[in-house]
Design a protein around this motif. Structure first.
Motif, PDB file in Angstrom:
ATOM      1  N   GLY A 127       0.849  -1.196   0.000  1.00 59.09           N
ATOM      2  CA  GLY A 127       0.000   0.000   0.000  1.00 59.09           C
ATOM      3  C   GLY A 127       0.878   1.236   0.000  1.00 59.09           C
ATOM      4  N   ASP A 128       0.252   2.375  -0.218  1.00 56.14           N
ATOM      5  CA  ASP A 128       0.981   3.651  -0.273  1.00 56.14           C
ATOM      6  C   ASP A 128       0.715   4.464   0.971  1.00 56.14           C
ATOM      7  OD1 ASP A 128       2.405   3.563  -2.718  1.00 56.14           O
ATOM      8  OD2 ASP A 128       0.493   3.709  -3.776  1.00 56.14           O
ATOM      9  N   ALA A 129       1.455   5.572   1.091  1.00 53.28           N
ATOM     10  CA  ALA A 129       1.202   6.514   2.194  1.00 53.28           C
ATOM     11  C   ALA A 129      -0.173   7.147   1.974  1.00 53.28           C
ATOM     12  CB  ALA A 129       2.270   7.591   2.184  1.00 53.28           C
ATOM     13  N   GLY A 172       4.896  -6.401  -9.017  1.00 56.47           N
ATOM     14  CA  GLY A 172       6.212  -6.189  -9.638  1.00 56.47           C
ATOM     15  C   GLY A 172       6.140  -4.963 -10.538  1.00 56.47           C
ATOM     16  N   TYR A 173       7.283  -4.342 -10.750  1.00 58.81           N
ATOM     17  CA  TYR A 173       7.306  -3.037 -11.441  1.00 58.81           C
ATOM     18  C   TYR A 173       8.279  -3.051 -12.615  1.00 58.81           C
ATOM     19  CZ  TYR A 173       4.835  -1.895  -7.222  1.00 58.81           C
ATOM     20  OH  TYR A 173       3.912  -1.904  -6.204  1.00 58.81           O
ATOM     21  N   PRO A 174       7.768  -3.258 -13.847  1.00 58.74           N
ATOM     22  CA  PRO A 174       8.657  -3.274 -15.013  1.00 58.74           C
ATOM     23  C   PRO A 174       9.454  -1.970 -15.154  1.00 58.74           C
ATOM     24  CG  PRO A 174       6.517  -4.146 -15.598  1.00 58.74           C
ATOM     25  CD  PRO A 174       6.397  -3.630 -14.195  1.00 58.74           C
ATOM     26  N   LEU A 224      18.117  -3.215  -7.108  1.00 63.28           N
ATOM     27  CA  LEU A 224      17.670  -3.310  -5.722  1.00 63.28           C
ATOM     28  C   LEU A 224      16.190  -3.715  -5.669  1.00 63.28           C
ATOM     29  CD1 LEU A 224      18.958  -2.786  -2.974  1.00 63.28           C
ATOM     30  CD2 LEU A 224      18.012  -0.479  -3.039  1.00 63.28           C
ATOM     31  N   ASP A 225      15.399  -3.136  -6.573  1.00 63.50           N
ATOM     32  CA  ASP A 225      13.966  -3.459  -6.605  1.00 63.50           C
ATOM     33  C   ASP A 225      13.768  -4.944  -6.920  1.00 63.50           C
ATOM     34  OD1 ASP A 225      11.460  -2.399  -6.124  1.00 63.50           O
ATOM     35  OD2 ASP A 225      11.028  -2.081  -8.244  1.00 63.50           O
ATOM     36  N   LEU A 226      14.589  -5.459  -7.867  1.00 66.10           N
ATOM     37  CA  LEU A 226      14.486  -6.885  -8.217  1.00 66.10           C
ATOM     38  C   LEU A 226      14.919  -7.772  -7.062  1.00 66.10           C
ATOM     39  CD1 LEU A 226      15.689  -7.027 -11.932  1.00 66.10           C
ATOM     40  CD2 LEU A 226      13.408  -7.492 -11.069  1.00 66.10           C
TER      41      LEU A 226
HETATM   42  C1  LIG Z   1      -0.786  -5.188  -9.375  1.00 64.93           C
HETATM   43  C2  LIG Z   1      -0.881  -4.103  -8.330  1.00 64.93           C
HETATM   44  C3  LIG Z   1      -2.023  -3.997  -7.544  1.00 64.93           C
HETATM   45  C4  LIG Z   1      -2.117  -3.003  -6.537  1.00 64.93           C
HETATM   46  N1  LIG Z   1      -3.257  -2.915  -5.767  1.00 64.93           N
HETATM   47  C5  LIG Z   1      -3.316  -2.032  -4.749  1.00 64.93           C
HETATM   48  C6  LIG Z   1      -4.456  -1.988  -3.880  1.00 64.93           C
HETATM   49  O1  LIG Z   1      -5.419  -2.727  -4.040  1.00 64.93           O
HETATM   50  N2  LIG Z   1      -4.447  -1.093  -2.850  1.00 64.93           N
HETATM   51  C7  LIG Z   1      -3.379  -0.247  -2.637  1.00 64.93           C
HETATM   52  O2  LIG Z   1      -3.440   0.539  -1.682  1.00 64.93           O
HETATM   53  N3  LIG Z   1      -2.291  -0.252  -3.454  1.00 64.93           N
HETATM   54  C8  LIG Z   1      -2.234  -1.126  -4.501  1.00 64.93           C
HETATM   55  N4  LIG Z   1      -1.126  -1.150  -5.314  1.00 64.93           N
HETATM   56  C9  LIG Z   1      -0.068  -0.169  -5.121  1.00 64.93           C
HETATM   57  C10 LIG Z   1       1.023  -0.637  -4.142  1.00 64.93           C
HETATM   58  O3  LIG Z   1       0.485  -0.764  -2.844  1.00 64.93           O
HETATM   59  C11 LIG Z   1       2.137   0.413  -4.182  1.00 64.93           C
HETATM   60  O4  LIG Z   1       2.786   0.392  -5.421  1.00 64.93           O
HETATM   61  C12 LIG Z   1       3.122   0.417  -3.024  1.00 64.93           C
HETATM   62  O5  LIG Z   1       3.874   1.634  -3.106  1.00 64.93           O
HETATM   63  C13 LIG Z   1       4.135  -0.727  -3.039  1.00 64.93           C
HETATM   64  O6  LIG Z   1       3.545  -1.910  -2.779  1.00 64.93           O
HETATM   65  P1  LIG Z   1       4.385  -3.296  -2.897  1.00 64.93           P
HETATM   66  O7  LIG Z   1       3.496  -4.364  -2.439  1.00 64.93           O
HETATM   67  O8  LIG Z   1       5.032  -3.409  -4.211  1.00 64.93           O
HETATM   68  O9  LIG Z   1       5.510  -2.979  -1.753  1.00 64.93           O
HETATM   69  P2  LIG Z   1       6.861  -3.676  -1.354  1.00 64.93           P
HETATM   70  O10 LIG Z   1       7.107  -4.942  -2.074  1.00 64.93           O
HETATM   71  O11 LIG Z   1       6.912  -3.697   0.127  1.00 64.93           O
HETATM   72  O12 LIG Z   1       7.941  -2.611  -1.905  1.00 64.93           O
HETATM   73  C14 LIG Z   1       7.842  -1.232  -1.552  1.00 64.93           C
HETATM   74  C15 LIG Z   1       9.226  -0.596  -1.698  1.00 64.93           C
HETATM   75  O13 LIG Z   1      10.096  -1.089  -0.681  1.00 64.93           O
HETATM   76  C16 LIG Z   1      11.203  -1.776  -1.231  1.00 64.93           C
HETATM   77  N5  LIG Z   1      11.359  -3.002  -0.431  1.00 64.93           N
HETATM   78  C17 LIG Z   1      10.593  -4.116  -0.469  1.00 64.93           C
HETATM   79  N6  LIG Z   1      11.021  -5.018   0.428  1.00 64.93           N
HETATM   80  C18 LIG Z   1      12.063  -4.452   1.066  1.00 64.93           C
HETATM   81  C19 LIG Z   1      12.941  -4.880   2.107  1.00 64.93           C
HETATM   82  N7  LIG Z   1      12.771  -6.085   2.671  1.00 64.93           N
HETATM   83  N8  LIG Z   1      13.917  -4.023   2.515  1.00 64.93           N
HETATM   84  C20 LIG Z   1      14.071  -2.808   1.953  1.00 64.93           C
HETATM   85  N9  LIG Z   1      13.288  -2.349   0.947  1.00 64.93           N
HETATM   86  C21 LIG Z   1      12.301  -3.161   0.522  1.00 64.93           C
HETATM   87  C22 LIG Z   1      10.830  -2.085  -2.686  1.00 64.93           C
HETATM   88  O14 LIG Z   1      11.962  -2.150  -3.517  1.00 64.93           O
HETATM   89  C23 LIG Z   1       9.926  -0.911  -3.023  1.00 64.93           C
HETATM   90  O15 LIG Z   1      10.681   0.213  -3.387  1.00 64.93           O
HETATM   91  C24 LIG Z   1      -1.022  -2.096  -6.348  1.00 64.93           C
HETATM   92  C25 LIG Z   1       0.120  -2.198  -7.163  1.00 64.93           C
HETATM   93  C26 LIG Z   1       0.200  -3.175  -8.147  1.00 64.93           C
HETATM   94  C27 LIG Z   1       1.430  -3.264  -9.030  1.00 64.93           C
END
Ligand SMILES: Cc1cc2nc3c(=O)[nH]c(=O)nc-3n(C[C@H](O)[C@H](O)[C@H](O)COP(=O)(O)OP(=O)(O)OC[C@H]3O[C@@H](n4cnc5c(N)ncnc54)[C@H](O)[C@@H]3O)c2cc1C
Length: 317
Positions: free
Chosen positions: A125-127, A178-180, A191-193
């Motif tokens: 989720g986002d902020a 995942g983010y292409p 780092l993202d991968l």
């Molecule tokens: C297909 C899809 C569906 C979505 N649906 C919703 C929804 O229903 N509701 C909603 O609110 N948002 C939704 N989003 C948005 C999503 O919540 C945001 O993009 C959010 O900013 C990142 O979520 P994430 O699960 O990818 O986070 P994470 O995988 O936790 O990653 C977030 C950031 O932290 C970094 N990171 C991850 N793990 C670690 C670690 N262990 N240590 C250090 N850094 C780390 C990653 O590189 C990335 O920059 C969706 C996005 C996508 C692609």
């Protein structure tokens, strides 16, 4: 059935959709009408987004403002249950870390399990819109991987209470994002991968991507994932551009590029109908190429434009 089982059984590219719960107070009938039209395209599953609560300031009768918490789009779990009931199609609820204590998450997972839902998309989720950076709930998770681990534990019958061990096991198939074009907070793609790989190594079963408008970004992402030994299905997320305004709004919200050719073609349009036509043709071309490359699923972000998605699917199947 689980998303991964659908993919393994199909032997061909499947169709899926993502829908949003209606705004609080709006009728669910409108959403059903929207899905009714899409059912002709025979989706294998339908994702339902989750929306965190927001803090807003409401004017009181005395003229002062009061901070209140509202959730504008509640109902994800209920909508999933009604989709499965009404259409006999699998639902994939999104679960987020933001705003949730681990215990609330566990309870939501138990509800889903009792309802017969065995798919979830685990997200951070986002902020909230009034904050710049994501911060976790004091008793919640920082990253999506922590949520994946909680779900995996529940699949093993391990609950938050230490004294409930090896009890009723859930059986969730877990998708992650995942983010292409890289997650916007990540310093670089490598780092993202690496962080994506941690989610998969923790037990996630597949990846659904952020939307992209240039297939090369997806192909290169898949190649880089495979090079990192990320071997799960990678489902491409797709959306049509249907207005000039979206050329600004989409990169701002989703942190993705819109190719120059598509931008030029949209900018040259005289009417919104023309924009829609250009965006539809672009998406049809994207889908044809993805189909030729035998992607597992074409996952469409319908976002209020079911008729455009319907047109695209009719053109490609
Ligand atoms: C297909 C899809 C569906 C979505 N649906 C919703 C929804 O229903 N509701 C909603 O609110 N948002 C939704 N989003 C948005 C999503 O919540 C945001 O993009 C959010 O900013 C990142 O979520 P994430 O699960 O990818 O986070 P994470 O995988 O936790 O990653 C977030 C950031 O932290 C970094 N990171 C991850 N793990 C670690 C670690 N262990 N240590 C250090 N850094 C780390 C990653 O590189 C990335 O920059 C969706 C996005 C996508 C692609």
């Amino acid at each position: 059935m689980k998303v991964t089982e659908h993919i393994a059984k199909a032997g061909k590219t499947l169709i899926s959709f993502e829908i949003l719960p209606p705004m609080k107070g709006k009728s669910i009938e409108h959403l059903f009408h929207h899905i009714d039209g899409l059912m002709e395209c025979k989706p294998s599953f339908i994702n339902v987004t989750y929306h965190r609560a927001e803090q807003i300031f409401k004017k009181r009768p005395d003229g002062n403002f009061q901070q209140v918490e509202i959730r504008k789009r509640p109902g994800t779990v209920g909508i999933c249950a009604s989709i499965m009931n009404r259409y006999q199609v699998d639902a994939v609820p999104h679960l987020i870390c933001g705003g949730f204590a681990k215990e609330e998450t566990e309870n939501a997972l138990i509800d889903l399990h009792y309802l017969g839902v065995n798919n979830v998309l685990a997200l951070r989720g986002d902020a909230p819109s009034n904050q710049k950076f994501f911060s976790p709930h004091p008793h919640g998770h920082q990253y999506a991987v922590d949520l994946v681990e909680q779900i995996i534990n529940l699949n093993k019958g391990k609950y938050l209470e230490d004294d409930i061990v090896d009890e009723g096991k859930t059986d969730f198939c877990i998708g992650v994002a995942g983010y292409p074009e890289k997650h916007f907070e990540s310093a670089n793609m490598e780092l993202d991968l690496k962080n994506l790989k941690i989610k998969i190594d923790s037990g996630a079963d597949y990846i659904t991507t952020q939307m992209f408008f240039d297939n090369e970004k997806y192909f290169s992402f898949v190649k880089n994932c495979r090079a990192q030994q990320i071997n799960v299905p990678i489902i491409p997320g797709l959306k049509p551009i249907t207005s000039k305004k979206q050329l600004q709004v989409i990169p701002g919200i989703f942190h993705v590029d819109i190719p120059e050719d598509l931008t030029k073609a949209i900018m040259a349009c005289k009417t919104t109908a023309d924009c829609e036509q250009v965006g539809t043709e672009w998406l049809i071309a994207q889908c044809r190429e993805l189909l030729a490359k035998k992607v597992p699923v074409l996952h469409f972000y319908t976002l209020g434009k079911p008729e455009v998605i319907h047109k695209v699917i009719k053109a490609i199947l």
